[in-house]
Design an enzyme around this catalytic site. Structure first.
Site, PDB file in Angstrom:
ATOM      1  N   LYS A  22       0.854  -1.194   0.000  1.00  0.00           N
ATOM      2  CA  LYS A  22       0.000   0.000   0.000  1.00  0.00           C
ATOM      3  C   LYS A  22       0.890   1.244   0.000  1.00  0.00           C
ATOM      4  O   LYS A  22       1.989   1.231   0.586  1.00  0.00           O
ATOM      5  CB  LYS A  22      -0.882  -0.046   1.252  1.00  0.00           C
ATOM      6  CG  LYS A  22      -2.003   0.986   1.296  1.00  0.00           C
ATOM      7  CD  LYS A  22      -2.876   0.776   2.542  1.00  0.00           C
ATOM      8  CE  LYS A  22      -3.995   1.796   2.656  1.00  0.00           C
ATOM      9  NZ  LYS A  22      -4.877   1.541   3.806  1.00  0.00           N
ATOM     10  N   SER A  31      -9.805   1.535   2.952  1.00  0.00           N
ATOM     11  CA  SER A  31      -8.967   2.366   2.125  1.00  0.00           C
ATOM     12  C   SER A  31      -7.961   1.596   1.267  1.00  0.00           C
ATOM     13  O   SER A  31      -7.503   2.118   0.251  1.00  0.00           O
ATOM     14  CB  SER A  31      -8.199   3.354   3.008  1.00  0.00           C
ATOM     15  OG  SER A  31      -7.340   2.675   3.907  1.00  0.00           O
ATOM     16  N   SER A  47     -10.096  -1.106   6.830  1.00  0.00           N
ATOM     17  CA  SER A  47      -9.477  -0.815   5.528  1.00  0.00           C
ATOM     18  C   SER A  47      -8.812  -1.995   4.836  1.00  0.00           C
ATOM     19  O   SER A  47      -8.433  -1.890   3.682  1.00  0.00           O
ATOM     20  CB  SER A  47      -8.452   0.315   5.676  1.00  0.00           C
ATOM     21  OG  SER A  47      -9.107   1.545   5.806  1.00  0.00           O
TER      22      SER A  47
END
Lengths: 96, 478
Positions: free
Chosen positions: B77, B152, B176
């Site tokens: 990420k 997210s 997330s």
């Protein structure tokens, strides 16, 4: 508890947050923040009288404060938008 | 050789047996990333990926004892620091920020011979549950371009679902990892708070943040947690507890396992189209010897206001360092330093991040502090105790990951509260600090994936993987 956020509140929070908003954005924020706060206010009805003294339990153990080699200064300053001779550069802060 | 959808463990066998090379495997994933470029899951393929692969092949060809993840390509990420690479946290504020050091998780990956392929799309500073708040455009769902990827960590989830890497890392502050895992039909773990070091993870809400793992199956996930977990001197909140070889505890037997379901959650699920499939899973487990108990948490639904008080409060404080002076983008020709701060923040932060900073400063302001922040902290302690009680009598808690399938892109962006409500089942594990995993269990009426969440007591990932693996392997029969 607060039930109604006003333009005055938004102006105050925008100053605290160091973020500027135009009039249209402020209008939208007032309505959105009010909706969010209405949801947050649901916590009001919960009785927490039994836990109030325990809130700030120690989350982590603190390490010894030792002097040691950390990140390389030049390396770190590569990301700075303005720098000079190993320092960050900002407009004059103190008036003589 | 057909490399499609191979698990990490399968790939390791192939690599070690020299049936495939790390270069071949890396090229395969780079082609996949390019093929699915339109999904906007991957922000950058690192230019040294193939070089890393060549080094791995050399090691495989010359060494007898191999690192645990030798030659395995992984995506991370965009908020996980990898020295020398841009780490922008999905924000224009850090568009050109180059990490000066490795996060602990990246260091572990490198030490074990993994190949870090690139970085994935995310909601700006991990604030969001749809990946629509990325400054680089939304990431689309793996199965439907009109639906959100979830967030997210949307990019990391879609990348695993569409086989752009062997596995990926995300971060989970309120769901997330689990929610996008659920929306894209893969496995996503949020470990116990402190189980994996947060050092080098760009902080959102420090008391809730965790690094999470996306995989194609539960076995891979268990294998990877054993590698990534552990105490870290560089993270004062990391847990000292021993790290197990989780994979050794996976079994096909759940006889006598005690599963708790929460009455207040059941009432919410009953109103959804999810109820039938969820109920079928419960029945299936019961028929295989699990003991189901209904428990009650009177204040369960308060998890949302508690979360949306604590997370923005800590977030607003963490966002304070983005000031246009030290390492962020900045606005030129400002008269004084406060102008640099406010002009930079106003220009380079996105709408949702600004909203949460405002909200955070509201709940932390001296007039409101005790009625919001302090109150929320107290309720979170109450909830923690309730869960401790539940886990004294039970091994596992089941709940859905989401209310349903992935929703339409753009359908919730105008109304933040409608977006926040989506997090009803995921924020709980963060508030309480316990581990939770989302596993795919079927599809909904639109043919899109649905996930089940398995939660266990703090540091008891062993139990969680055991149950999750059982349901995962039998999902076809449910």
């Amino acid at each position: 508890m607060k039930n109604n956020i006003t333009l005055e509140d938004i102006n105050y929070l925008s100053e605290l947050s160091a973020i500027e908003f135009n009039e249209e954005e402020k209008k939208e924020l007032i309505s959105q923040v009010n909706n969010i706060i209405a949801m947050l206010n649901e916590c009001a009805e919960v009785d927490v009288s039994n836990v109030s003294n325990e809130t700030f339990e120690l989350l982590s153990e603190l390490r010894e404060d030792e002097v040691k080699v950390s990140l390389d200064k030049d390396e770190v300053l590569k990301n700075a938008p303005r720098k000079s001779e190993g320092y960050f550069v900002v407009p004059k802060v103190v008036d003589l | 050789m057909n490399l499609e959808n191979k698990s990490v463990l399968e790939l390791l066998d192939l690599l070690k047996a020299k049936k495939i090379s790390a270069v071949e495997l890396t090229k395969y994933y780079i082609d996949r990333i390019k093929k699915f470029n339109y999904k906007n899951a991957v922000l950058e393929i690192f230019d040294d990926a193939l070089l890393q692969a060549e080094k791995c092949d050399l090691i495989i060809n010359t060494k007898k004892i191999l690192p645990k993840l030798i030659g395995i390509p992984v995506l991370i990420k965009d908020n996980i620091l990898y020295k020398g690479k841009i780490s922008s946290s999905g924000s224009k504020m850090l568009e050109n920020y180059v990490a000066e050091y490795n996060s602990t998780v990246v260091q572990k990956l490198l030490d074990e011979g993994a190949i870090i392929l690139g970085r994935t799309n995310m909601d700006e500073f991990a604030m969001g549950g749809s990946c629509e708040n990325s400054a680089y455009g939304p990431c689309k769902n793996a199965y439907d371009d009109t639906k959100v990827s979830g967030g997210s960590s949307g990019g990391s989830a879609v990348a695993v679902a569409l086989d752009m890497c062997a596995f990926s890392l995300g971060s989970d502050t309120g769901g997330s990892v689990r929610q996008p895992a659920s929306f894209n039909g893969i496995v996503g773990l949020k470990p116990t708070y402190g189980r994996i070091s947060r050092y080098g993870l760009c902080a959102f809400a420090s008391s809730l943040d965790t690094v999470g793992i996306f995989t194609k199956d539960v076995k891979d996930n268990a294998f990877l947690l054993s590698i990534l977990a552990g105490d870290d001197k560089l993270d004062g909140t990391s847990k000292k507890a021993k790290v197990d070889s989780y994979i050794d505890y996976l079994s096909d037997n759940i006889n006598g396992k005690k599963i708790a379901i929460i009455k207040e959650v059941q009432e919410l699920v009953k109103k959804t189209k999810y109820y039938n499939i969820y109920q079928k899973v419960l029945n299936y487990c019961q028929n295989h010897g699990a003991i189901l108990t209904e428990v009650s948490i009177k204040n369960y639904t308060k998890v949302l206001p508690v979360y949306y008080t604590i997370a923005p409060a800590e977030g607003s404080s963490n966002m304070g360092r983005f000031d246009g002076v030290k390492y962020t983008s900045n606005v030129k020709d400002c008269k004084n330093i406060s102008e640099i701060y406010s002009k930079t923040r106003s220009k380079f932060l996105g709408k949702e991040v600004k909203r949460r900073i405002m909200l955070g400063n509201f709940v932390l302001s001296s007039e409101q502090y005790s009625s919001y922040y302090l109150k929320a902290k107290n309720i979170s302690i109450m909830l923690k105790k309730e869960f401790e009680k539940i886990f004294m009598q039970n091994d596992i808690v089941f709940m859905p990951t989401t209310y349903g399938e992935a929703f339409d892109i753009g359908s919730k962006t105008q109304d933040p509260v409608s977006m926040y409500i989506e997090d009803m089942f995921t924020v709980t594990a963060n508030i309480v600090g316990i581990p939770a995993i989302s596993i795919p269990i079927g599809v909904g009426e639109n043919g899109l994936p649905l996930g089940l969440q398995v939660l266990s007591a703090e540091l008891n990932e062993k139990e969680l993987y055991c149950m999750a693996n059982f349901v995962f392997l039998h999902r076809g029969e449910i």
